[in-house]
Scaffold this motif. Structure first.
Motif, PDB file in Angstrom:
ATOM      1  N   GLN A   1       0.815  -1.209   0.000  1.00 23.83           N
ATOM      2  CA  GLN A   1       0.000   0.000   0.000  1.00 23.83           C
ATOM      3  C   GLN A   1       0.851   1.262   0.000  1.00 23.83           C
ATOM      4  O   GLN A   1       0.485   2.261  -0.628  1.00 23.83           O
ATOM      5  CB  GLN A   1      -0.915   0.012   1.223  1.00 23.83           C
ATOM      6  N   LEU A   2       1.972   1.240   0.710  1.00 21.36           N
ATOM      7  CA  LEU A   2       2.806   2.439   0.764  1.00 21.36           C
ATOM      8  C   LEU A   2       3.385   2.748  -0.608  1.00 21.36           C
ATOM      9  O   LEU A   2       3.455   3.911  -1.024  1.00 21.36           O
ATOM     10  CB  LEU A   2       3.921   2.272   1.791  1.00 21.36           C
ATOM     11  N   THR A   3       3.783   1.716  -1.335  1.00 21.88           N
ATOM     12  CA  THR A   3       4.263   1.927  -2.702  1.00 21.88           C
ATOM     13  C   THR A   3       3.158   2.531  -3.566  1.00 21.88           C
ATOM     14  O   THR A   3       3.399   3.464  -4.339  1.00 21.88           O
ATOM     15  CB  THR A   3       4.754   0.603  -3.310  1.00 21.88           C
ATOM     16  N   ALA A   4       1.940   2.011  -3.426  1.00 24.14           N
ATOM     17  CA  ALA A   4       0.814   2.540  -4.201  1.00 24.14           C
ATOM     18  C   ALA A   4       0.544   3.998  -3.846  1.00 24.14           C
ATOM     19  O   ALA A   4       0.272   4.825  -4.724  1.00 24.14           O
ATOM     20  CB  ALA A   4      -0.433   1.696  -3.949  1.00 24.14           C
ATOM     21  N   GLU A   5       0.626   4.316  -2.568  1.00 19.16           N
ATOM     22  CA  GLU A   5       0.395   5.693  -2.129  1.00 19.16           C
ATOM     23  C   GLU A   5       1.449   6.637  -2.700  1.00 19.16           C
ATOM     24  O   GLU A   5       1.124   7.727  -3.193  1.00 19.16           O
ATOM     25  CB  GLU A   5       0.412   5.742  -0.606  1.00 19.16           C
ATOM     26  N   LEU A   6       2.711   6.235  -2.653  1.00 24.48           N
ATOM     27  CA  LEU A   6       3.790   7.078  -3.163  1.00 24.48           C
ATOM     28  C   LEU A   6       3.718   7.223  -4.684  1.00 24.48           C
ATOM     29  O   LEU A   6       3.965   8.305  -5.227  1.00 24.48           O
ATOM     30  CB  LEU A   6       5.136   6.521  -2.732  1.00 24.48           C
ATOM     31  N   LYS A   7       3.365   6.151  -5.385  1.00 23.51           N
ATOM     32  CA  LYS A   7       3.209   6.231  -6.836  1.00 23.51           C
ATOM     33  C   LYS A   7       2.081   7.193  -7.196  1.00 23.51           C
ATOM     34  O   LYS A   7       2.183   7.965  -8.168  1.00 23.51           O
ATOM     35  CB  LYS A   7       2.929   4.846  -7.422  1.00 23.51           C
ATOM     36  N   HIS A   8       1.009   7.153  -6.423  1.00 23.61           N
ATOM     37  CA  HIS A   8      -0.103   8.075  -6.681  1.00 23.61           C
ATOM     38  C   HIS A   8       0.337   9.515  -6.464  1.00 23.61           C
ATOM     39  O   HIS A   8      -0.013  10.407  -7.258  1.00 23.61           O
ATOM     40  CB  HIS A   8      -1.265   7.729  -5.753  1.00 23.61           C
ATOM     41  N   PHE A   9       1.103   9.760  -5.414  1.00 19.36           N
ATOM     42  CA  PHE A   9       1.598  11.113  -5.159  1.00 19.36           C
ATOM     43  C   PHE A   9       2.466  11.593  -6.319  1.00 19.36           C
ATOM     44  O   PHE A   9       2.316  12.725  -6.801  1.00 19.36           O
ATOM     45  CB  PHE A   9       2.387  11.132  -3.850  1.00 19.36           C
ATOM     46  N   ILE A  10       3.355  10.746  -6.786  1.00 21.80           N
ATOM     47  CA  ILE A  10       4.229  11.115  -7.904  1.00 21.80           C
ATOM     48  C   ILE A  10       3.402  11.392  -9.163  1.00 21.80           C
ATOM     49  O   ILE A  10       3.674  12.347  -9.906  1.00 21.80           O
ATOM     50  CB  ILE A  10       5.264  10.001  -8.149  1.00 21.80           C
TER      51      ILE A  10
END
Length: 365
Positions: free
Chosen positions: A290-299
């Motif tokens: 989930q953290l990877t998904a959250e950071l990818k969304h931010f980028i």
């Protein structure tokens, strides 16, 4: 594609994972990590091949985006400095200590025209994502978020540490406004509340019971929803979603169990799940992060200007509801009277549930 220059401010328990993930993204250049503990900053930087800083100010003007993972008391000071410089900012939850601080960050992001995202990571749990896509109108919800004592986030209590996750999910799923809040909680260790239960009543008729505890031996994070469309249950740990709905036959014709003869009642017990109530279990990829998904969304939001899934205003709304829970908790009369004790400090125990266990203490050297 030009690599996005990023930094992580605060690389403790959670922040070091922000840094690790960003350092391994091919379209990101992690230019630095910051921590008040210089040894921690150097250790994380050495592992990831980046620069360590004790203060964040030297990175302003050198980054295209930043992730702020400091203790909550520092969120406003750090995030406002970057937003003032026009730097897109991801801030861990809760967004700030106060609504005034949150409003200031929102205003700064709006003025700069850059994304402000808040780290309510459960919005990126695939089980919740799947539920959010379904046509469900919650009318009764139970949310439980229990975990063992970790010694982290001791600058806030269980409401801002744990419950705020579910408050955000409720606002996203149910909508608002919340018309009434009642709460009771206890500070077991004498500081902030360690366990709390809240009852929320929404304007649209939904009622929610929300419980959080950070002194439970075994972790539990689940959400259960009852709606006219059926039932939904999420286990956030296993990322499993269970859906139950009435069959077309039951929706159209109903069933009067009290009017059935003995043989039909006997068959009904075996036909409840299958013929009348249909069940669908959905399991997410256990390797999904989930953290990877959250950071990818931010980028993605930084590169496109798209509004974040969890905006600064979403973070503010969750904080506002959390403050209402805290206010109700502080006003709760333990003995049911104005004269008795109030708030998270419960009455003195009336006695022992079982004889105290004597723990041997190590002798002084």
């Amino acid at each position: 594609m030009t690599r996005l220059r990023m930094a992580v401010i605060g690389v403790g328990h959670l922040g070091q994972h922000h840094a690790r993930i960003l350092a391994n993204m091919p379209d990101v250049d992690l230019v630095g990590v910051v921590d008040a503990n210089p040894d921690q900053a150097r250790t994380v930087a050495a592992k990831l091949g980046t620069e360590a800083y004790e203060h964040f100010e030297p990175l302003i003007g050198c980054v295209d985006a930043v992730s702020v993972v400091t203790p909550t008391i520092h969120h406003h000071a750090v995030a406002s400095a970057f937003l003032n410089a026009g730097v897109p900012t991801l801030v861990e939850k809760p967004v700030c200590r106060t609504l005034a601080e949150a409003d200031d960050l929102i205003a700064l992001a709006d003025a700069a025209g850059v994304p402000l995202q808040v780290g309510h990571i459960e919005r990126f749990n695939p089980a919740f994502e799947e539920l959010a896509r379904r046509p469900i109108r919650p009318k009764f919800v139970e949310a439980e978020r229990h975990g063992p004592f970790t010694g982290r986030s001791i600058d806030i209590g269980a409401v801002l540490d744990l419950m705020i996750h579910d408050l955000d999910l409720l606002l996203a799923l149910v909508g608002g406004p919340v018309t009434r809040v009642a709460a009771v909680g206890a500070a077991v260790f004498g500081g902030y509340e360690d366990m709390v239960n809240a009852r929320l009543e929404f304007e649209n008729g939904c009622v929610a019971h929300v419980t959080a505890s950070r002194i439970t031996r075994h972790p539990k994070r689940r959400l259960r929803v009852w709606a006219p469309e059926g039932y939904a249950g999420i286990d956030f740990v296993t990322r499993k979603l269970t859906l139950v709905q009435q069959s077309a036959e039951l929706r159209e014709h109903g069933i009067r169990a009290e009017q059935l003869d003995a043989a039909a009642k006997a068959r009904l017990k075996d036909e409840v799940f299958g013929r009348y109530l249909q069940v669908l279990n959905l399991d997410a990829d256990r390797k999904f992060d989930q953290l990877t998904a959250e950071l990818k969304h931010f980028i993605y939001c930084v590169r496109t200007g798209h509004g974040p899934r969890v905006s600064g205003r979403d973070g503010r709304d969750a904080l506002e509801l959390a403050e209402r829970v805290l206010a109700a908790l502080r006003a709760h009369p333990w003995e049911g009277s104005a004269e008795g004790p109030h708030g998270p400090k419960p009455p003195r125990p009336a006695g022992w549930l079982f004889p105290p266990i004597q723990i041997a203490r190590p002798e002084a050297a």
